[in-house]
Scaffold this motif. Sequence first.
Motif, PDB file in Angstrom:
ATOM      1  N   ARG A  90       0.821  -1.208   0.000  1.00  0.00           N
ATOM      2  CA  ARG A  90       0.000   0.000   0.000  1.00  0.00           C
ATOM      3  C   ARG A  90       0.857   1.260   0.000  1.00  0.00           C
ATOM      4  O   ARG A  90       0.523   2.254  -0.649  1.00  0.00           O
ATOM      5  CB  ARG A  90      -0.943  -0.004   1.217  1.00  0.00           C
ATOM      6  N   GLY A  91       1.986   1.202   0.693  1.00  0.00           N
ATOM      7  CA  GLY A  91       2.858   2.369   0.787  1.00  0.00           C
ATOM      8  C   GLY A  91       3.841   2.513  -0.352  1.00  0.00           C
ATOM      9  O   GLY A  91       4.599   3.490  -0.389  1.00  0.00           O
ATOM     10  N   GLY A  92       3.895   1.536  -1.276  1.00  0.00           N
ATOM     11  CA  GLY A  92       4.752   1.662  -2.457  1.00  0.00           C
ATOM     12  C   GLY A  92       6.108   1.014  -2.347  1.00  0.00           C
ATOM     13  O   GLY A  92       6.925   1.124  -3.269  1.00  0.00           O
ATOM     14  N   MET A  93       6.387   0.296  -1.246  1.00  0.00           N
ATOM     15  CA  MET A  93       7.687  -0.340  -1.094  1.00  0.00           C
ATOM     16  C   MET A  93       7.821  -1.604  -1.947  1.00  0.00           C
ATOM     17  O   MET A  93       8.915  -2.007  -2.316  1.00  0.00           O
ATOM     18  CB  MET A  93       7.931  -0.687   0.380  1.00  0.00           C
ATOM     19  N   ALA A  94       6.685  -2.248  -2.249  1.00  0.00           N
ATOM     20  CA  ALA A  94       6.695  -3.490  -3.026  1.00  0.00           C
ATOM     21  C   ALA A  94       5.436  -3.573  -3.858  1.00  0.00           C
ATOM     22  O   ALA A  94       4.438  -2.885  -3.595  1.00  0.00           O
ATOM     23  CB  ALA A  94       6.797  -4.695  -2.096  1.00  0.00           C
ATOM     24  N   ASP A  95       5.477  -4.430  -4.893  1.00  0.00           N
ATOM     25  CA  ASP A  95       4.305  -4.688  -5.720  1.00  0.00           C
ATOM     26  C   ASP A  95       3.655  -6.026  -5.392  1.00  0.00           C
ATOM     27  O   ASP A  95       2.445  -6.192  -5.543  1.00  0.00           O
ATOM     28  CB  ASP A  95       4.679  -4.663  -7.200  1.00  0.00           C
ATOM     29  N   VAL A  96       4.480  -6.995  -4.956  1.00  0.00           N
ATOM     30  CA  VAL A  96       3.993  -8.331  -4.606  1.00  0.00           C
ATOM     31  C   VAL A  96       4.693  -8.766  -3.327  1.00  0.00           C
ATOM     32  O   VAL A  96       5.904  -8.586  -3.183  1.00  0.00           O
ATOM     33  CB  VAL A  96       4.281  -9.362  -5.724  1.00  0.00           C
ATOM     34  N   MET A  97       3.927  -9.343  -2.406  1.00  0.00           N
ATOM     35  CA  MET A  97       4.507  -9.900  -1.185  1.00  0.00           C
ATOM     36  C   MET A  97       3.925 -11.290  -0.939  1.00  0.00           C
ATOM     37  O   MET A  97       2.714 -11.487  -1.020  1.00  0.00           O
ATOM     38  CB  MET A  97       4.240  -9.006   0.020  1.00  0.00           C
ATOM     39  N   ILE A  98       4.810 -12.231  -0.632  1.00  0.00           N
ATOM     40  CA  ILE A  98       4.391 -13.554  -0.196  1.00  0.00           C
ATOM     41  C   ILE A  98       4.308 -13.491   1.327  1.00  0.00           C
ATOM     42  O   ILE A  98       5.287 -13.116   1.986  1.00  0.00           O
ATOM     43  CB  ILE A  98       5.391 -14.640  -0.640  1.00  0.00           C
ATOM     44  N   THR A  99       3.168 -13.846   1.879  1.00  0.00           N
ATOM     45  CA  THR A  99       2.985 -13.607   3.308  1.00  0.00           C
ATOM     46  C   THR A  99       2.051 -14.650   3.924  1.00  0.00           C
ATOM     47  O   THR A  99       1.330 -15.354   3.227  1.00  0.00           O
ATOM     48  CB  THR A  99       2.443 -12.181   3.540  1.00  0.00           C
ATOM     49  N   GLY A 100       2.075 -14.714   5.234  1.00  0.00           N
ATOM     50  CA  GLY A 100       1.283 -15.694   5.981  1.00  0.00           C
ATOM     51  C   GLY A 100       2.090 -16.173   7.167  1.00  0.00           C
ATOM     52  O   GLY A 100       2.742 -15.370   7.839  1.00  0.00           O
ATOM     53  N   GLY A 101       2.078 -17.466   7.410  1.00  0.00           N
ATOM     54  CA  GLY A 101       2.850 -17.970   8.538  1.00  0.00           C
ATOM     55  C   GLY A 101       2.798 -19.471   8.648  1.00  0.00           C
ATOM     56  O   GLY A 101       2.026 -20.141   7.957  1.00  0.00           O
ATOM     57  N   SER A 102       3.639 -20.012   9.531  1.00  0.00           N
ATOM     58  CA  SER A 102       3.696 -21.454   9.728  1.00  0.00           C
ATOM     59  C   SER A 102       4.177 -21.772  11.132  1.00  0.00           C
ATOM     60  O   SER A 102       4.806 -20.940  11.792  1.00  0.00           O
ATOM     61  CB  SER A 102       4.623 -22.108   8.694  1.00  0.00           C
ATOM     62  N   GLU A 103       3.892 -22.974  11.550  1.00  0.00           N
ATOM     63  CA  GLU A 103       4.315 -23.420  12.876  1.00  0.00           C
ATOM     64  C   GLU A 103       4.328 -24.933  12.909  1.00  0.00           C
ATOM     65  O   GLU A 103       3.466 -25.586  12.296  1.00  0.00           O
ATOM     66  CB  GLU A 103       3.337 -22.904  13.941  1.00  0.00           C
ATOM     67  N   SER A 104       5.292 -25.481  13.609  1.00  0.00           N
ATOM     68  CA  SER A 104       5.318 -26.914  13.879  1.00  0.00           C
ATOM     69  C   SER A 104       6.019 -27.137  15.206  1.00  0.00           C
ATOM     70  O   SER A 104       7.224 -27.327  15.258  1.00  0.00           O
ATOM     71  CB  SER A 104       6.029 -27.676  12.752  1.00  0.00           C
ATOM     72  N   MET A 105       5.247 -27.068  16.277  1.00  0.00           N
ATOM     73  CA  MET A 105       5.816 -27.309  17.605  1.00  0.00           C
ATOM     74  C   MET A 105       5.151 -28.495  18.299  1.00  0.00           C
ATOM     75  O   MET A 105       5.162 -28.604  19.527  1.00  0.00           O
ATOM     76  CB  MET A 105       5.745 -26.057  18.478  1.00  0.00           C
ATOM     77  N   LEU A 106       4.590 -29.399  17.491  1.00  0.00           N
ATOM     78  CA  LEU A 106       4.018 -30.615  18.052  1.00  0.00           C
ATOM     79  C   LEU A 106       5.118 -31.668  18.215  1.00  0.00           C
ATOM     80  O   LEU A 106       5.120 -32.729  17.577  1.00  0.00           O
ATOM     81  CB  LEU A 106       2.876 -31.141  17.173  1.00  0.00           C
ATOM     82  N   CYS A 107       6.068 -31.347  19.066  1.00  0.00           N
ATOM     83  CA  CYS A 107       7.120 -32.263  19.467  1.00  0.00           C
ATOM     84  C   CYS A 107       7.086 -32.339  20.991  1.00  0.00           C
ATOM     85  O   CYS A 107       6.385 -31.563  21.646  1.00  0.00           O
ATOM     86  CB  CYS A 107       8.483 -31.785  18.968  1.00  0.00           C
ATOM     87  N   PHE A 108       7.829 -33.253  21.580  1.00  0.00           N
ATOM     88  CA  PHE A 108       7.734 -33.471  23.020  1.00  0.00           C
ATOM     89  C   PHE A 108       7.972 -32.180  23.802  1.00  0.00           C
ATOM     90  O   PHE A 108       7.172 -31.797  24.660  1.00  0.00           O
ATOM     91  CB  PHE A 108       8.736 -34.544  23.458  1.00  0.00           C
TER      92      PHE A 108
END
Length: 402
Positions: A177-195
């Motif tokens: 929106r501010g003009g720094m980029a035209d395309v951004m890949i975004t979101g998130g991830s997690e994998s803490m299902l360990c002991f």
Amino acid sequence: MRRVVITGAGTINALGHDVASTLEAMREGRCGIGRLDIRDVDRLAVKIGGQVTGYDEHAHFNRQQISLYDRFTQFTLLAADQALAQAGLSFSGALSDRSGVVLGTSGGGLNTQDENYRAVYEDGKNRVHPFIVPKLMNNAAASHVSMQHNLRGPSFTVATACASSNHAMGQAFAMIRGGMADVMITGGSESMLCFGGVKAWEGLRVMSKDACRPFSATRNGMVQGEGAGVFVFEEYDHARARGADILAEVAGFAMTSDASDIVTPSKQGAGRAIAGALHDAKLNAWDVGYINAHGTGTAANDKTECAAVADVFGAHADDLMISSTKSMHGHLIGGTGAVELLACLMALRDGVIAPTIGYEEPDPECALDVVPNIARDAKVTATLSNAFAFGGLNAVIALRSI
């Protein structure tokens, strides 16, 4: 300011290994929470989670890649590939320089940490793999996505506990929106299902041993999940010029701090974030038809969130639909907002509201329309997605149809 739209989406989580299967599960009110299949599960008091099942890392990555990619990075790369395939984008030249990655995670390479702590402290080994640090670092997923897709613009990772994904998507939105980029890949991830990951959460005494039942008077805690959700955010004119299929418009974003308690949520802090997102999106309260709630299934979160929504929306709160898909896929911690944004896209594009499953008994302190147990057909044109994190960090994203 420039408009921002979503042109691609990808996911892997307890409900499905892609967007289509995830949305089908949400429509059916299917539960992806089950008994954990991890080492030393019998030493845990909490033995359930929203685990990604039927997943074989060797089917997607070679041995060299696996030595570099923690499970959270693997999930991110798979979801990013799906999102970019849907968007129909590839990156070179000037577009590469104007495109980047902002991802959220809380634990980063926690599986890698857990395995190597065990090797050193329990097995007595004196050496670890030379790539352990780049494998476990929180920015590993963002870095590998940028390298795999030649994204040379702004790239970094946000770690704000359970609000990480929403904060990341908010930053990507602001950059375009501010003009720094035209395309951004975004979101998130997690994998803490360990002991170690589950054992740490056990210590908080907020975990359920049987099910996640947000907003129900019988709720008894949250359930962890794992996975990733990744989106392509794109400047509107750029997307239109190339004939992209636009999934929705990112209309607004707001973030606030409670500045009060490290674990107890604040109605005022949550309310200011919700109101701020509406203001940023130039939406009136009656424009919003659906909210994907943070809805953890804990007593503290659910009643506080419902009170905040009631305060902000006033009389219109009775007409709102608000559901928690954590009841189906679990709480993905730093990745949760990204997977939950899919429910907002489904509401806008398909006219289907994902349910809050496991709902057994009304709670007077959660007296909103929580879409209990069964998905609902409804036409909505604007949605919110809430995320409220430990540390009193709140982030709310507004989407609207286009």
